[in-house]
Design an enzyme around this catalytic site. Structure first.
Site, PDB file in Angstrom:
ATOM      1  N   HIS A 195       2.456   3.340   9.762  1.00 52.04           N
ATOM      2  CA  HIS A 195       1.423   2.054   8.932  1.00 52.04           C
ATOM      3  C   HIS A 195       2.056   1.487   7.424  1.00 52.04           C
ATOM      4  O   HIS A 195       3.420   0.481   7.387  1.00 52.04           O
ATOM      5  CB  HIS A 195       0.476   1.466   8.989  1.00 52.04           C
ATOM      6  CG  HIS A 195      -0.225   0.081   8.225  1.00 52.04           C
ATOM      7  ND1 HIS A 195      -0.685  -0.698   9.155  1.00 52.04           N
ATOM      8  CD2 HIS A 195      -0.124  -0.293   6.896  1.00 52.04           C
ATOM      9  CE1 HIS A 195      -0.353  -1.772   8.487  1.00 52.04           C
ATOM     10  NE2 HIS A 195      -0.330  -1.645   6.845  1.00 52.04           N
ATOM     11  N   GLU A 196       2.192   2.744   6.844  1.00 51.53           N
ATOM     12  CA  GLU A 196       2.435   2.297   5.466  1.00 51.53           C
ATOM     13  C   GLU A 196       3.922   2.392   5.424  1.00 51.53           C
ATOM     14  O   GLU A 196       4.732   1.519   4.563  1.00 51.53           O
ATOM     15  CB  GLU A 196       2.039   3.774   4.087  1.00 51.53           C
ATOM     16  CG  GLU A 196       0.783   3.488   4.194  1.00 51.53           C
ATOM     17  CD  GLU A 196       0.261   2.014   3.932  1.00 51.53           C
ATOM     18  OE1 GLU A 196       0.542   1.153   3.233  1.00 51.53           O
ATOM     19  OE2 GLU A 196      -0.884   1.416   3.846  1.00 51.53           O
ATOM     20  N   HIS A 203       6.133  -0.281   6.151  1.00 46.81           N
ATOM     21  CA  HIS A 203       6.038  -1.939   5.017  1.00 46.81           C
ATOM     22  C   HIS A 203       6.989  -1.698   4.295  1.00 46.81           C
ATOM     23  O   HIS A 203       7.844  -2.427   3.988  1.00 46.81           O
ATOM     24  CB  HIS A 203       4.990  -1.330   4.113  1.00 46.81           C
ATOM     25  CG  HIS A 203       3.417  -2.706   4.971  1.00 46.81           C
ATOM     26  ND1 HIS A 203       3.230  -4.007   4.923  1.00 46.81           N
ATOM     27  CD2 HIS A 203       2.480  -1.662   4.286  1.00 46.81           C
ATOM     28  CE1 HIS A 203       2.054  -3.680   5.082  1.00 46.81           C
ATOM     29  NE2 HIS A 203       1.236  -2.558   5.399  1.00 46.81           N
ATOM     30  N   GLU A 209       0.888  -7.086   7.475  1.00 46.81           N
ATOM     31  CA  GLU A 209       0.475  -6.072   7.762  1.00 46.81           C
ATOM     32  C   GLU A 209       0.800  -6.189   9.033  1.00 46.81           C
ATOM     33  O   GLU A 209       0.526  -5.285   9.777  1.00 46.81           O
ATOM     34  CB  GLU A 209      -0.985  -6.885   7.348  1.00 46.81           C
ATOM     35  CG  GLU A 209      -1.419  -6.438   5.890  1.00 46.81           C
ATOM     36  CD  GLU A 209      -0.926  -5.254   5.719  1.00 46.81           C
ATOM     37  OE1 GLU A 209      -1.347  -3.895   6.450  1.00 46.81           O
ATOM     38  OE2 GLU A 209      -0.708  -5.242   4.365  1.00 46.81           O
TER      39      GLU A 209
HETATM   40 ZN    ZN Z   1      -0.233  -2.613   5.378  1.00 49.87          ZN
END
Ligand code: ZN
Length: 415
Positions: A276-277, A280, A356
């Site tokens: 997930h990171e 980003h 997100e």
């Molecule tokens: Zn996030």
């Protein structure tokens, strides 16, 4: 002006009561189609945790939505009851130099703000202790408040001195020059702070678990993130919250995990969070965020200039302030900035929630492990006692991430 402040105060009380009524009455029920699924907290929280999370969330939401208006109340108090003017008189008595006057004036202003906001800060600290979110000792908490006070004070001296110098010398253009000067400052906070300043406060060390580090680096390699190490930060003495991030620019990227995350999540769950990171990072969300904040601050500063100018003309006599560049107007400046950022928060939160969601999508496609994804969200909810399905206004004003219920539902339905 003093009498008028009573009206402002009453408004604040009414707002507080209405807010409490809204939050207390808001239903936290899970939509029927999700009841009994792994997104339903009934299936992963104990009944005690459920009760605590509802109770804690209601009080915490109340305090967060109260804190901005409370800040406005303090600024209005200082302006309307003449304190700001008095601090300025004291400063002028001691020194004739502009810079020294700013140093003295801001000392009194910061001290007054500290004292007036202390009750709310204290309640927040006690609350997060009571519900086991924070494990910080009283000594450490006071130390942190003390450091914060002096750090913010010094920062304010620089910022306010520059802004008021610009107001004095450029009159109508100060907002634009302030914006130009804010650009390197924002760049510094975004790119340098996490790599250079954060390690001064916390203990960063290479990840001990070499097997896990290898897996994370393999994942990073797969999506072309240049990194040789994964770092862990010692946070467990302070908090029970979980966190991880990927930061930096170009070849200077840095993957970081809090030790709390390492203790509580399995390797597969950590890999999902890391993916997930990485999402980003590879989708350059930080650059969009940066661009967005520069545009918003340009518009915001222009509005501050306009609003402050017209309020000054209207109230200068009543408030006994002789010039717009008088330091006595500082609370007015802070009040307008705070109100504008509050007004912009639904928009910035919305953009953040979109990012997100994209990062969640990226992560599930990268690791293809729905089970680990859902269980990591469950554990995150448990660790923060967070409401998986918050009242609408809370989401609107406060949520930078989609509520956990939406995130889990999205993962489950992802093909
Ligand atoms: Zn996030």
């Amino acid at each position: 002006m003093k009498k008028k402040f009573i009206i402002v105060f009453l408004f604040f009380i009414v707002y507080g009561l209405a807010l409490w009524g809204y939050l207390y009455g808001a239903s936290a029920e899970i939509p029927r189609e999700l009841q009994g699924t792994s997104a339903d907290p009934q299936t992963f929280m104990t009944s005690k945790e459920l009760l605590l999370s509802e109770e804690y969330s209601t009080i915490r939401n109340f305090l967060s939505l109260l804190s901005a208006p409370y800040e406005w109340l303090i600024m209005l108090f200082l302006l309307m009851c003449g304190w700001s003017r008095t601090f300025n008189v004291w400063a002028k008595k001691i020194s004739k130099r502009n810079f020294m006057q700013t140093v003295i004036y801001l000392f009194w202003l910061s001290l007054a703000t500290l004292i007036l906001s202390a009750p709310l800060q204290w309640v927040r600290y006690k609350l997060s202790l009571k519900y086991g979110i924070s494990v910080q000792s009283l000594h450490d908490w006071i130390k942190e408040q003390f450091i914060d006070f002096w750090f913010n004070y010094v920062l304010m001296i620089i910022i306010i001195h520059v802004i008021y110098m610009l107001i004095r010398y450029t009159k109508k253009r100060w907002w634009f020059y302030t914006w130009v000067l804010s650009i390197p400052f924002t760049l510094f906070l975004t790119f340098i702070q996490p790599v250079v300043i954060a390690p001064l406060y916390d203990d960063f060390s290479p990840l001990q678990n070499k097997q896990l580090e290898e897996k994370i680096l393999q994942l990073a390699d797969k999506v072309n993130i240049p990194a040789d190490h994964v770092y862990e930060v010692n946070k467990s003495e302070e908090t029970n919250a979980l966190n991880a991030y990927v930061t930096g620019i170009g070849s200077n990227s840095r993957i970081v995990l809090w030790d709390t995350t390492l203790e509580r999540l399995t390797d597969d769950e950590i890999l999902f969070i890391m993916a997930h990171e990485m999402g980003h990072y590879t989708m350059k969300h930080v650059y969009y965020g940066l661009l967005g904040s520069l545009v918003l601050s340009l518009v915001g500063l222009y509005l501050v200039h306009k609003i402050m100018g017209s309020l000054y003309v209207r109230y200068k006599k009543k408030a006994g302030i002789s010039s717009l560049s008088s330091l006595a107007t500082v609370p007015l400046l802070l009040l307008i900035i705070s109100m504008l950022s509050f007004a912009a928060s639904p928009l910035t939160n919305y953009v953040s929630r979109v990012h997100e969601k994209k990062a969640d999508e990226y992560a599930i496609e990268l690791v293809e492990d729905k089970e680990a994804a859902v269980s990591s969200f469950q554990k995150l909810s448990k660790a923060g006692l967070s409401q998986v399905n918050p009242p609408y206004l809370v989401k609107f004003f406060q949520y930078t991430h989609p509520p956990m219920l939406e995130r889990m539902q999205y993962i489950q339905q992802h093909k």
